[in-house]
Write an enzyme that holds these catalytic residues in place. Structure first.
Site, PDB file in Angstrom:
ATOM      1  CB  CYS A 139      -1.008  -0.043   1.146  1.00 21.50           C
ATOM      2  SG  CYS A 139      -2.498   0.897   0.741  1.00 21.50           S
ATOM      3  CG  HIS A 179      -3.707  -3.721   3.034  1.00 19.50           C
ATOM      4  ND1 HIS A 179      -2.795  -3.211   3.928  1.00 19.50           N
ATOM      5  CD2 HIS A 179      -4.321  -2.658   2.472  1.00 19.50           C
ATOM      6  CE1 HIS A 179      -2.849  -1.893   3.911  1.00 19.50           C
ATOM      7  NE2 HIS A 179      -3.776  -1.522   3.032  1.00 19.50           N
ATOM      8  CD  GLU A 204      -1.345  -6.391   5.081  1.00 17.56           C
ATOM      9  OE1 GLU A 204      -1.013  -6.660   3.904  1.00 17.56           O
ATOM     10  OE2 GLU A 204      -1.625  -5.233   5.462  1.00 17.56           O
TER      11      GLU A 204
END
Ligand code: GLN
Length: 558
Positions: free
Chosen positions: A405, A531, A533
């Site tokens: 990001c 994102h 993650e």
């Protein structure tokens, strides 16, 4: 008989009650006492895992007692990371644990705050839906809480719904939630709804003793609200002796086998196994009169743990960010590295680096010896130049790099400044007047002034170019990833960037927005606008993290 009793109750909402009785979903509430930060989220996720491993369908929801409509407007220092779901809800980080443990997606319905409850009630009031009644905490706020408690159960998809009540029992702000739990328990009866109370058993070093008194008081408090917990889960640094267990059972009115020890664990991923040893799942099934399908199948989980605890390799990866003094701010990134490390049989040491410490003179000392560098997501201008400096270094030194990001945006700025020689290039978040806004706000975003829930949020498609590194990593040409940002790659600069070696290899098919960039002549340099993650789980580690750790291992090997 129950109906008769309920009709007398001033809080009885017949439509809610009737819908409940036709459902077979069982409700488990998890409350906390004595202190915060006892790990209700991990206990809830671990219980959910055990029930799921027995073949049941489970989801977990969190009710947060603060007034913000959602945590999207909170500084990460307040409550840690803001977790984003596929449907674009900005939620509490515990939902990340739920997804990582259960490997099941959550949504807005899994996280409700006091602010959202009041907002709904006040909106209804303004529409005249209360027909002239005085709108009150009981029954209107509690009914709205109950409506939200049951929302996921109504889908008919779940055998169990675990509801974690944020905060500690006794807090003024969590009172309406505790009252709603009392009512639900009464409405559904003890075979369909139960309460697990998580408390702390402190160890007094001087007396060399574990102390039960705070737990006794906390249960008393819960009793004063009309709730008798069915099971006590006791956080402790030392094993609970039989004597302590008996004492807790006696003073807190729970069965001896319903005193569950939750001893400090090496890793949160041990907790499901520890809870299994303590038979938490068996107690829950017995209380809710459920017959189990089979013993928990935790084979995959144990393989993950075995690899995690017996690594064959070790790498050190720098995490460059602005909120590094609070690791919870990057919870999902840290967990994704644990999943990816286990997959690679590799211990990942994360070195937390404050981007404000990095400048020309310090960059080599700080990151020169690392095996890879991740530049973290973030907001605002503080520390941004440090991130850019770090990226220049890893680009030139060919150290594996992953930018997430803001991290990806900084990589674009760095490339524009130092390779394209657009000296003034920037993101308009840092410099709104830049001559070269290589990262800029989208037109639609410019009109938005209000803050909550207004970013580009949730899951978007990303088309991946064949033959790119991203293609190799994902093994696919169409992926979905989650977003949370306002600024975007400025396509006016795409051609120029690509000619010089920074390729846009992932694109959103609807908007044409660049979602992935990667550097040509570099062993591993990837920036992603989304994102990754947020989608990494124990049983399905994220390919970007898995391959990034592998790249770090390779770099170290050289
Ligand atoms: N601040 C940047 C934006 O809003 C990046 C956000 C992030 O890293 N999540 O676009």
């Amino acid at each position: 008989m129950r109906l008769e009793i309920k009709i007398k109750s001033p809080t009885f909402a017949p439509e809610i009650f009737n819908r409940r009785m036709s459902s077979t979903t069982k409700y488990i509430f998890v409350t906390g006492g004595v202190t915060s930060s006892l790990g209700k989220g991990i206990i809830s996720a671990s219980l959910g895992k055990l029930l799921q491993a027995r073949g049941f369908t489970v989801t977990i929801q969190k009710f947060d007692p603060y007034i913000n409509i959602d945590p999207g407007t909170l500084n990460p220092y307040e409550h840690g990371e803001c977790y984003v779901t596929d449907d674009g809800a900005e939620t509490d980080l515990d939902l990340g644990h739920y997804e990582r443990f259960l490997n099941v997606r959550t949504s807005q319905a899994n996280n409700v705050t006091t602010g959202r409850i009041y907002n709904n009630v006040i909106t209804k009031e303004r529409k005249g839906e209360y027909l002239g009644k005085t709108v009150q905490v009981v029954p209107h706020i509690t009914d709205e809480i109950k409506r939200n408690i049951f929302l996921l159960g109504e889908t008919g998809k779940y055998d169990f719904i675990i509801t974690e009540i944020g905060g500690s029992v006794g807090d003024i702000e969590s009172l309406p939630f505790v009252e709603a739990v009392r009512q639900v328990r009464w409405d559904l009866g003890a075979n369909n709804a139960m309460v697990i109370h998580l408390t702390l058993i402190p160890y007094l070093k001087a007396a060399k003793e574990l102390k039960t008194k705070p737990t006794q008081h906390s249960v008393k408090e819960l009793l004063s609200y009309g709730i008798q917990p069915d099971i006590l889960v006791c956080r402790t640094e030392h094993p609970l002796s039989m004597e302590i267990r008996k004492k807790l059972a006696l003073f807190c009115n729970v069965n001896l086998n319903s005193v569950i020890e939750a001893i400090d664990a090496d890793t949160i991923y041990d907790v499901p196994l520890l809870m299994k040893k303590e038979k938490l799942d068996e107690r829950v099934l017995a209380k809710l009169k459920m017959t189990t399908k089979h013993e928990p199948d935790l084979e995959q989980w144990k393989i993950f743990l075995g690899k995690l605890k017996n690594p064959l390799n070790e790498v050190t990866i720098g995490l460059v960010g602005k909120y590094v003094s609070l690791p919870d701010a990057y919870k999902s990134i840290a967990e994704a590295f644990i999943h990816a490390g286990s997959q690679n049989d590799c211990k990942v040491n994360l070195k937390w680096i404050s981007s404000e410490d990095i400048h020309k003179d310090t960059v080599e000392t700080i990151i020169g010896s690392l095996d890879a560098v991740l530049v973290a997501p973030g907001f605002g201008e503080r520390g941004l130049e440090g991130k850019i400096e770090a990226i220049k270094y890893v680009r030139e030194q060919k150290i594996p790099f992953l930018g997430i990001c803001l991290g990806m945006q900084c990589a674009v700025v760095e490339f524009a400044r130092n390779v394209l020689h657009l000296v003034d290039a920037s993101t308009t978040e840092l410099n709104p007047k830049t001559k070269h806004p290589v990262i800029d706000m989208m037109e639609e975003q410019k009109k938005i002034t209000s803050k909550g829930g207004t970013m580009r949020l949730g899951s978007y498609d990303c088309k991946i170019k064949k033959g790119s590194k991203a293609h190799h990593i994902y093994g696919d040409t169409l992926i979905q990833e989650r977003h949370r940002h306002r600024y975007e790659f400025n396509n006016k600069y795409l051609e120029q960037m690509e000619e010089a070696g920074l390729k846009g290899t992932g694109v959103n098919p609807e908007s044409g927005l660049i979602e992935i960039v990667e550097l040509k002549d570099h062993p591993w340099f990837v920036g992603v606008q989304f994102h990754p993650e947020l989608k990494s789980t124990v049983l399905s580690p994220h390919p970007l993290f898995v391959k990034f750790v592998a790249a770090a291992m390779e770099y170290k090997g050289k």
